[in-house]
Design a protein around this motif. Structure first.
Motif, PDB file in Angstrom:
ATOM      1  N   ILE A  68     -13.739   6.214 -13.366  1.00 17.84           N
ATOM      2  CA  ILE A  68     -14.593   6.320 -14.542  1.00 17.84           C
ATOM      3  C   ILE A  68     -14.877   4.970 -15.193  1.00 17.84           C
ATOM      4  CG2 ILE A  68     -13.855   8.689 -15.046  1.00 17.84           C
ATOM      5  CD1 ILE A  68     -11.954   7.567 -17.142  1.00 17.84           C
ATOM      6  N   ASP A  69     -13.993   3.979 -15.001  1.00  9.03           N
ATOM      7  CA  ASP A  69     -14.167   2.675 -15.656  1.00  9.03           C
ATOM      8  C   ASP A  69     -13.601   1.574 -14.777  1.00  9.03           C
ATOM      9  OD1 ASP A  69     -14.723   0.733 -17.559  1.00  9.03           O
ATOM     10  OD2 ASP A  69     -12.820   1.043 -18.615  1.00  9.03           O
ATOM     11  N   PRO A  70     -14.249   1.258 -13.652  1.00  9.26           N
ATOM     12  CA  PRO A  70     -13.721   0.232 -12.742  1.00  9.26           C
ATOM     13  C   PRO A  70     -13.845  -1.159 -13.349  1.00  9.26           C
ATOM     14  CG  PRO A  70     -15.906   0.903 -12.046  1.00  9.26           C
ATOM     15  CD  PRO A  70     -15.513   1.834 -13.165  1.00  9.26           C
TER      16      PRO A  70
ATOM     17  N   PRO B 202       0.838  -1.204   0.000  1.00 10.60           N
ATOM     18  CA  PRO B 202       0.000   0.000   0.000  1.00 10.60           C
ATOM     19  C   PRO B 202       0.874   1.256   0.000  1.00 10.60           C
ATOM     20  CG  PRO B 202      -0.745  -1.599   1.639  1.00 10.60           C
ATOM     21  CD  PRO B 202       0.579  -2.078   1.154  1.00 10.60           C
ATOM     22  N   PRO B 203       0.323   2.372  -0.531  1.00  5.48           N
ATOM     23  CA  PRO B 203      -1.066   2.524  -0.962  1.00  5.48           C
ATOM     24  C   PRO B 203      -1.290   2.063  -2.405  1.00  5.48           C
ATOM     25  CG  PRO B 203       0.062   4.625  -1.115  1.00  5.48           C
ATOM     26  CD  PRO B 203       1.053   3.655  -0.519  1.00  5.48           C
ATOM     27  N   TYR B 204      -2.437   1.441  -2.637  1.00  2.00           N
ATOM     28  CA  TYR B 204      -2.838   1.080  -3.992  1.00  2.00           C
ATOM     29  C   TYR B 204      -4.345   1.256  -4.115  1.00  2.00           C
ATOM     30  CZ  TYR B 204      -3.196  -3.345  -1.364  1.00  2.00           C
ATOM     31  OH  TYR B 204      -3.432  -4.298  -0.402  1.00  2.00           O
ATOM     32  N   CYS B 205      -4.816   1.310  -5.345  1.00  2.00           N
ATOM     33  CA  CYS B 205      -6.243   1.481  -5.586  1.00  2.00           C
ATOM     34  C   CYS B 205      -6.998   0.308  -4.986  1.00  2.00           C
ATOM     35  CB  CYS B 205      -6.509   1.574  -7.094  1.00  2.00           C
ATOM     36  SG  CYS B 205      -8.268   1.628  -7.519  1.00  2.00           S
ATOM     37  N   PRO B 206      -8.007   0.552  -4.155  1.00  2.00           N
ATOM     38  CA  PRO B 206      -8.724  -0.549  -3.524  1.00  2.00           C
ATOM     39  C   PRO B 206      -9.531  -1.397  -4.505  1.00  2.00           C
ATOM     40  CG  PRO B 206      -9.823   1.526  -3.076  1.00  2.00           C
ATOM     41  CD  PRO B 206      -8.511   1.864  -3.728  1.00  2.00           C
ATOM     42  N   ARG B 207      -9.724  -0.910  -5.720  1.00  2.00           N
ATOM     43  CA  ARG B 207     -10.509  -1.660  -6.699  1.00  2.00           C
ATOM     44  C   ARG B 207      -9.624  -2.468  -7.645  1.00  2.00           C
ATOM     45  NH1 ARG B 207     -15.889  -0.968  -8.499  1.00  2.00           N
ATOM     46  NH2 ARG B 207     -16.464  -2.980  -9.451  1.00  2.00           N
ATOM     47  N   CYS B 208      -8.749  -1.787  -8.383  1.00  2.00           N
ATOM     48  CA  CYS B 208      -7.942  -2.512  -9.374  1.00  2.00           C
ATOM     49  C   CYS B 208      -6.590  -2.964  -8.830  1.00  2.00           C
ATOM     50  CB  CYS B 208      -7.744  -1.662 -10.620  1.00  2.00           C
ATOM     51  SG  CYS B 208      -6.590  -0.278 -10.417  1.00  2.00           S
TER      52      CYS B 208
ATOM     53  N   GLY C 243      -3.576   7.337  -2.686  1.00  2.00           N
ATOM     54  CA  GLY C 243      -4.595   6.552  -2.010  1.00  2.00           C
ATOM     55  C   GLY C 243      -5.957   6.705  -2.661  1.00  2.00           C
ATOM     56  N   GLY C 244      -6.912   5.863  -2.249  1.00  2.00           N
ATOM     57  CA  GLY C 244      -8.251   5.915  -2.815  1.00  2.00           C
ATOM     58  C   GLY C 244      -8.292   5.348  -4.219  1.00  2.00           C
ATOM     59  N   LEU C 245      -9.458   5.480  -4.871  1.00  2.00           N
ATOM     60  CA  LEU C 245      -9.613   4.973  -6.226  1.00  2.00           C
ATOM     61  C   LEU C 245      -8.685   5.706  -7.183  1.00  2.00           C
ATOM     62  CD1 LEU C 245     -13.497   4.621  -6.610  1.00  2.00           C
ATOM     63  CD2 LEU C 245     -11.832   2.770  -6.349  1.00  2.00           C
ATOM     64  N   CYS C 246      -8.043   4.949  -8.072  1.00  2.00           N
ATOM     65  CA  CYS C 246      -7.202   5.567  -9.078  1.00  2.00           C
ATOM     66  C   CYS C 246      -8.086   6.288 -10.091  1.00  2.00           C
ATOM     67  CB  CYS C 246      -6.331   4.519  -9.769  1.00  2.00           C
ATOM     68  SG  CYS C 246      -7.240   3.384 -10.841  1.00  2.00           S
ATOM     69  N   PRO C 247      -7.521   7.194 -10.876  1.00  2.00           N
ATOM     70  CA  PRO C 247      -8.336   7.950 -11.831  1.00  2.00           C
ATOM     71  C   PRO C 247      -9.134   7.076 -12.793  1.00  2.00           C
ATOM     72  CG  PRO C 247      -6.199   8.993 -11.565  1.00  2.00           C
ATOM     73  CD  PRO C 247      -6.135   7.705 -10.807  1.00  2.00           C
ATOM     74  N   LEU C 248      -8.546   5.960 -13.247  1.00  2.00           N
ATOM     75  CA  LEU C 248      -9.264   5.120 -14.201  1.00  2.00           C
ATOM     76  C   LEU C 248     -10.445   4.413 -13.555  1.00  2.00           C
ATOM     77  CD1 LEU C 248      -9.474   4.191 -17.066  1.00  2.00           C
ATOM     78  CD2 LEU C 248      -7.827   2.370 -16.575  1.00  2.00           C
ATOM     79  N   CYS C 249     -10.280   3.926 -12.326  1.00  2.00           N
ATOM     80  CA  CYS C 249     -11.385   3.240 -11.655  1.00  2.00           C
ATOM     81  C   CYS C 249     -12.517   4.201 -11.295  1.00  2.00           C
ATOM     82  CB  CYS C 249     -10.879   2.529 -10.399  1.00  2.00           C
ATOM     83  SG  CYS C 249     -10.078   0.952 -10.748  1.00  2.00           S
TER      84      CYS C 249
ATOM     85  N   PRO D 146       3.862   4.345 -13.995  1.00  2.00           N
ATOM     86  CA  PRO D 146       4.679   5.028 -12.985  1.00  2.00           C
ATOM     87  C   PRO D 146       3.864   5.714 -11.905  1.00  2.00           C
ATOM     88  CG  PRO D 146       5.484   5.507 -15.202  1.00  2.00           C
ATOM     89  CD  PRO D 146       4.176   4.777 -15.351  1.00  2.00           C
ATOM     90  N   HIS D 147       2.675   6.209 -12.253  1.00  2.00           N
ATOM     91  CA  HIS D 147       1.909   6.996 -11.288  1.00  2.00           C
ATOM     92  C   HIS D 147       0.581   6.349 -10.927  1.00  2.00           C
ATOM     93  CE1 HIS D 147       4.901  10.049 -11.947  1.00  2.00           C
ATOM     94  NE2 HIS D 147       4.635  10.047 -13.231  1.00  2.00           N
ATOM     95  N   GLY D 148       0.353   5.130 -11.403  1.00  2.00           N
ATOM     96  CA  GLY D 148      -0.893   4.461 -11.066  1.00  2.00           C
ATOM     97  C   GLY D 148      -2.099   5.081 -11.711  1.00  2.00           C
ATOM     98  N   SER D 149      -1.946   5.851 -12.800  1.00  2.00           N
ATOM     99  CA  SER D 149      -3.065   6.543 -13.403  1.00  2.00           C
ATOM    100  C   SER D 149      -3.698   5.796 -14.554  1.00  2.00           C
ATOM    101  CB  SER D 149      -2.618   7.913 -13.903  1.00  2.00           C
ATOM    102  OG  SER D 149      -1.565   7.786 -14.850  1.00  2.00           O
ATOM    103  N   THR D 150      -2.993   4.810 -15.088  1.00  2.00           N
ATOM    104  CA  THR D 150      -3.547   4.034 -16.190  1.00  2.00           C
ATOM    105  C   THR D 150      -3.164   2.585 -16.033  1.00  2.00           C
ATOM    106  OG1 THR D 150      -1.589   4.426 -17.555  1.00  2.00           O
ATOM    107  CG2 THR D 150      -3.426   5.949 -17.843  1.00  2.00           C
ATOM    108  N   ARG D 151      -3.916   1.709 -16.660  1.00  2.00           N
ATOM    109  CA  ARG D 151      -3.561   0.308 -16.706  1.00  2.00           C
ATOM    110  C   ARG D 151      -2.874   0.043 -18.023  1.00  2.00           C
ATOM    111  NH1 ARG D 151      -9.389  -0.761 -15.625  1.00  2.00           N
ATOM    112  NH2 ARG D 151      -9.662   0.008 -13.518  1.00  2.00           N
ATOM    113  N   VAL D 152      -1.591  -0.224 -17.968  1.00  2.00           N
ATOM    114  CA  VAL D 152      -0.821  -0.353 -19.201  1.00  2.00           C
ATOM    115  C   VAL D 152      -0.946  -1.766 -19.758  1.00  2.00           C
ATOM    116  CG1 VAL D 152       0.804   1.412 -18.563  1.00  2.00           C
ATOM    117  CG2 VAL D 152       1.253  -0.890 -17.850  1.00  2.00           C
TER     118      VAL D 152
END
Length: 241
Positions: free
Chosen positions: A66-68, A45-51, A58-64, A235-241
């Motif tokens: 809008i598209d979990p 941690p910290p990581y997105c609790p969903r993906c 912390g908390g939901l990442c930007p992608l989750c 690198p920043h946890g903002s997208t799923r590559v």
């Protein structure tokens, strides 16, 4: 004391003829030596609790947001790089089944510290044609190791891959989703009402896991979680590559 069974004798002879050599450094003695294992980068941690994507804020990442993913949550043990990437490659593509027990210990160790609220483990299945070619399902080997260490039951013959797909490795995110859409279904209703843990080697875009969820929910599963040995991470946890 009775004689050793033929299979044990054969394994011992193979060990003498082809002694274990570390997939990371090449030294003799182990398939994955302790020194190389010490370099594995575990996801903490910290990581997105969903993906499960590492997320510094912390908390939901930007992608989750809008598209979990369809799963209740995805968790991964390590990053897919360095010696872990080499070890998984050896398991999947070099037919090194002997490395499955040590890789399974990573799942078991994670489970001991972070158990998930599930009833049964289900490995992501291979299509029968690929299973015949490879000779085993690498995800099933990992699920069996997790089951042996945790007592979590595993079911390998309910979720089916009903359509052959091309390997995901060279596809982008959209192509991955299209490639596996509708590729999985349940053979029967044995998973109805159960909380299922999907086990796989790697999470990249979560396309395969999400496609499995469609089949599991259609078969009556109550909810689906995901656990993978490794994952690729931005690198920043903002997208799923």
């Amino acid at each position: 004391m009775g004689a050793n069974p033929p299979s044990a004798v054969i394994q011992r002879l193979l060990g003498l003829l082809f002694p274990p050599r570390c997939v990371g450094c090449g030294r003799l003695g182990h398939w994955f030596c302790e020194e190389c294992q010490s370099t594995v980068r575990l996801i903490t941690p910290p990581y997105c609790p969903r993906c499960g994507q590492p997320n510094e804020i912390g908390g939901l990442c930007p992608l989750c947001q809008i598209d979990p993913p369809r799963l209740s949550a995805i968790r991964s043990v390590s990053y897919l790089d360095g010696v872990m990437e080499k070890a998984i490659h050896a398991l999947k593509y070099k037919r090194l089944r002997s490395i499955a027990p040590v890789l399974g210990t990573y799942l078991a160790d994670y489970w001991r510290h972070t158990p998930l609220p599930v009833d049964i483990a289900v490995p992501v299945p291979l299509h029968p044609s690929r299973l015949r070619h490879r000779g085993y399902n690498h995800s099933a080997l990992l699920a069996r190791e997790l089951s042996a260490a945790s007592g979590l039951p595993v079911m390998e013959d309910c979720l089916l891959r009903v359509r052959a797909t091309v390997p995901q490795v060279q596809l982008n995110a959209r192509e991955r989703r299209e490639n596996v859409a509708g590729a999985f279904r349940c053979a029967d209703e044995r998973l109805a009402g159960l909380r299922v843990l999907l086990v796989d080697d790697v999470c990249t875009t979560s396309a395969t896991l999400n496609a499995c969820v469609e089949g599991l929910l259609a078969g009556g599963a109550r909810e689906v979680w995901g656990l993978t040995l490794a994952r690729t991470c931005s690198p920043h946890g903002s997208t799923r590559v």
